[in-house]
Design a protein around this motif. Structure first.
Motif, PDB file in Angstrom:
ATOM      1  N   MET A   1       0.847  -1.173   0.000  1.00 19.08           N
ATOM      2  CA  MET A   1       0.000   0.000   0.000  1.00 19.08           C
ATOM      3  C   MET A   1       0.895   1.238   0.000  1.00 19.08           C
ATOM      4  SD  MET A   1      -2.781   1.216   2.805  1.00 19.08           S
ATOM      5  CE  MET A   1      -4.278   0.499   2.227  1.00 19.08           C
ATOM      6  N   THR A   2       0.543   2.196  -0.806  1.00 17.73           N
ATOM      7  CA  THR A   2       1.294   3.441  -0.901  1.00 17.73           C
ATOM      8  C   THR A   2       0.401   4.604  -0.490  1.00 17.73           C
ATOM      9  OG1 THR A   2       2.585   2.568  -2.741  1.00 17.73           O
ATOM     10  CG2 THR A   2       2.556   4.954  -2.461  1.00 17.73           C
ATOM     11  N   HIS A   3       0.954   5.503   0.301  1.00 12.49           N
ATOM     12  CA  HIS A   3       0.247   6.724   0.694  1.00 12.49           C
ATOM     13  C   HIS A   3       1.050   7.909   0.173  1.00 12.49           C
ATOM     14  CE1 HIS A   3      -2.424   4.651   3.529  1.00 12.49           C
ATOM     15  NE2 HIS A   3      -1.368   3.899   3.803  1.00 12.49           N
ATOM     16  N   THR A   4       0.367   8.909  -0.289  1.00 16.44           N
ATOM     17  CA  THR A   4       1.030  10.115  -0.774  1.00 16.44           C
ATOM     18  C   THR A   4       0.672  11.280   0.120  1.00 16.44           C
ATOM     19  OG1 THR A   4       0.945   9.308  -3.057  1.00 16.44           O
ATOM     20  CG2 THR A   4       1.295  11.685  -2.736  1.00 16.44           C
ATOM     21  N   TRP A   5       1.700  11.923   0.630  1.00 19.03           N
ATOM     22  CA  TRP A   5       1.518  13.151   1.408  1.00 19.03           C
ATOM     23  C   TRP A   5       2.114  14.285   0.578  1.00 19.03           C
ATOM     24  CZ3 TRP A   5       2.784  12.438   7.293  1.00 19.03           C
ATOM     25  CH2 TRP A   5       1.993  11.419   7.817  1.00 19.03           C
ATOM     26  N   ASN A   6       1.449  15.419   0.577  1.00 13.89           N
ATOM     27  CA  ASN A   6       1.892  16.553  -0.218  1.00 13.89           C
ATOM     28  C   ASN A   6       2.277  17.724   0.668  1.00 13.89           C
ATOM     29  OD1 ASN A   6       1.345  15.526  -2.951  1.00 13.89           O
ATOM     30  ND2 ASN A   6      -0.754  15.471  -2.223  1.00 13.89           N
ATOM     31  N   VAL A   7       3.327  18.416   0.251  1.00 15.75           N
ATOM     32  CA  VAL A   7       3.736  19.659   0.926  1.00 15.75           C
ATOM     33  C   VAL A   7       3.708  20.761  -0.118  1.00 15.75           C
ATOM     34  CG1 VAL A   7       5.579  20.889   2.114  1.00 15.75           C
ATOM     35  CG2 VAL A   7       5.218  18.459   2.569  1.00 15.75           C
ATOM     36  N   VAL A   8       3.012  21.842   0.214  1.00 15.90           N
ATOM     37  CA  VAL A   8       2.969  23.021  -0.643  1.00 15.90           C
ATOM     38  C   VAL A   8       3.623  24.161   0.120  1.00 15.90           C
ATOM     39  CG1 VAL A   8       1.470  24.700  -1.792  1.00 15.90           C
ATOM     40  CG2 VAL A   8       0.871  22.268  -1.805  1.00 15.90           C
ATOM     41  N   VAL A   9       4.562  24.832  -0.535  1.00 17.90           N
ATOM     42  CA  VAL A   9       5.238  25.972   0.074  1.00 17.90           C
ATOM     43  C   VAL A   9       4.884  27.223  -0.717  1.00 17.90           C
ATOM     44  CG1 VAL A   9       7.458  27.003   0.702  1.00 17.90           C
ATOM     45  CG2 VAL A   9       7.162  24.515   0.848  1.00 17.90           C
ATOM     46  N   GLN A  10       4.355  28.214  -0.011  1.00 16.24           N
ATOM     47  CA  GLN A  10       4.062  29.510  -0.624  1.00 16.24           C
ATOM     48  C   GLN A  10       5.066  30.519  -0.087  1.00 16.24           C
ATOM     49  OE1 GLN A  10      -0.091  29.796   0.623  1.00 16.24           O
ATOM     50  NE2 GLN A  10      -0.653  29.710  -1.538  1.00 16.24           N
ATOM     51  N   LEU A  11       5.609  31.335  -0.983  1.00 16.21           N
ATOM     52  CA  LEU A  11       6.605  32.334  -0.614  1.00 16.21           C
ATOM     53  C   LEU A  11       6.050  33.730  -0.842  1.00 16.21           C
ATOM     54  CD1 LEU A  11       9.542  30.543  -2.372  1.00 16.21           C
ATOM     55  CD2 LEU A  11       9.285  30.802   0.095  1.00 16.21           C
ATOM     56  N   PHE A  12       6.384  34.625   0.096  1.00 23.31           N
ATOM     57  CA  PHE A  12       5.922  36.009   0.030  1.00 23.31           C
ATOM     58  C   PHE A  12       7.110  36.929   0.276  1.00 23.31           C
ATOM     59  CE2 PHE A  12       2.664  33.237   1.718  1.00 23.31           C
ATOM     60  CZ  PHE A  12       1.584  33.496   0.893  1.00 23.31           C
ATOM     61  N   ASP A  13       7.306  37.915  -0.587  1.00 22.32           N
ATOM     62  CA  ASP A  13       8.377  38.893  -0.427  1.00 22.32           C
ATOM     63  C   ASP A  13       7.772  40.248  -0.091  1.00 22.32           C
ATOM     64  OD1 ASP A  13      10.518  37.174  -1.109  1.00 22.32           O
ATOM     65  OD2 ASP A  13      10.067  37.439  -3.237  1.00 22.32           O
ATOM     66  N   ALA A  14       8.459  40.962   0.797  1.00 25.20           N
ATOM     67  CA  ALA A  14       8.017  42.307   1.155  1.00 25.20           C
ATOM     68  C   ALA A  14       9.236  43.133   1.523  1.00 25.20           C
ATOM     69  CB  ALA A  14       7.040  42.256   2.328  1.00 25.20           C
ATOM     70  N   ASP A  15       9.170  44.411   1.244  1.00 24.89           N
ATOM     71  CA  ASP A  15      10.236  45.313   1.680  1.00 24.89           C
ATOM     72  C   ASP A  15      10.077  45.564   3.165  1.00 24.89           C
ATOM     73  OD1 ASP A  15      11.380  45.571  -0.835  1.00 24.89           O
ATOM     74  OD2 ASP A  15      10.030  47.204  -1.389  1.00 24.89           O
ATOM     75  N   ASP A  16      11.186  45.455   3.897  1.00 25.95           N
ATOM     76  CA  ASP A  16      11.202  45.713   5.337  1.00 25.95           C
ATOM     77  C   ASP A  16      11.633  47.161   5.530  1.00 25.95           C
ATOM     78  OD1 ASP A  16      11.592  45.857   8.060  1.00 25.95           O
ATOM     79  OD2 ASP A  16      12.404  43.828   8.198  1.00 25.95           O
ATOM     80  N   VAL A  17      10.681  48.043   5.801  1.00 26.92           N
ATOM     81  CA  VAL A  17      10.941  49.473   5.909  1.00 26.92           C
ATOM     82  C   VAL A  17      11.891  49.779   7.061  1.00 26.92           C
ATOM     83  CG1 VAL A  17       9.860  51.734   6.218  1.00 26.92           C
ATOM     84  CG2 VAL A  17       8.678  49.971   4.916  1.00 26.92           C
ATOM     85  N   GLU A  18      11.771  49.058   8.175  1.00 28.81           N
ATOM     86  CA  GLU A  18      12.610  49.316   9.345  1.00 28.81           C
ATOM     87  C   GLU A  18      14.090  49.076   9.064  1.00 28.81           C
ATOM     88  OE1 GLU A  18      11.436  47.418  12.955  1.00 28.81           O
ATOM     89  OE2 GLU A  18       9.331  47.934  12.679  1.00 28.81           O
ATOM     90  N   THR A  19      14.405  47.998   8.350  1.00 24.85           N
ATOM     91  CA  THR A  19      15.816  47.657   8.118  1.00 24.85           C
ATOM     92  C   THR A  19      16.279  48.019   6.720  1.00 24.85           C
ATOM     93  OG1 THR A  19      15.308  45.420   7.345  1.00 24.85           O
ATOM     94  CG2 THR A  19      15.657  45.715   9.726  1.00 24.85           C
ATOM     95  N   ASP A  20      15.382  48.505   5.881  1.00 28.17           N
ATOM     96  CA  ASP A  20      15.700  48.846   4.499  1.00 28.17           C
ATOM     97  C   ASP A  20      16.166  47.630   3.708  1.00 28.17           C
ATOM     98  OD1 ASP A  20      15.768  50.647   2.385  1.00 28.17           O
ATOM     99  OD2 ASP A  20      17.912  51.017   2.655  1.00 28.17           O
TER     100      ASP A  20
END
Length: 93
Positions: A1-20
């Protein structure tokens, strides 16, 4: 028997105003074949003096999210075993 588990990675970029610099966050979601899901989170910040290489921030944020996810999975497994064994269980990394 085979089971499949999935991992989804979402990435988000943002400018960090405090550290520039730039901050990248990662959200990893593991979904098991039975429909159970766990989440992990990671973050990376680029120092403004470092060259801008988005892949590095994405790799680091993803690695941290996957490590967080793995830690949460170990805790869930410990809790499941503890419930069966009727005493506290601690699994090592």
């Amino acid at each position: 028997m085979t089971h499949t588990w999935n991992v989804v990675v979402q990435l988000f970029d943002a400018d960090d105003v405090e550290t520039d610099g730039t901050e990248t966050t990662a959200h990893a979601v593991l979904t098991t074949s039975s429909g159970t899901s766990l989440e992990g989170h990671g973050r990376a910040r680029r120092n403004p003096d470092d060259p801008e290489v988005p892949e590095i921030g994405e790799e680091l944020a993803t690695a941290r999210a996957l490590r967080d996810l793995a830690d949460r999975l170990l805790k869930a497994t410990s809790a499941d075993i503890s419930e069966i064994e009727h005493h506290e269980i601690h699994l090592r990394r």
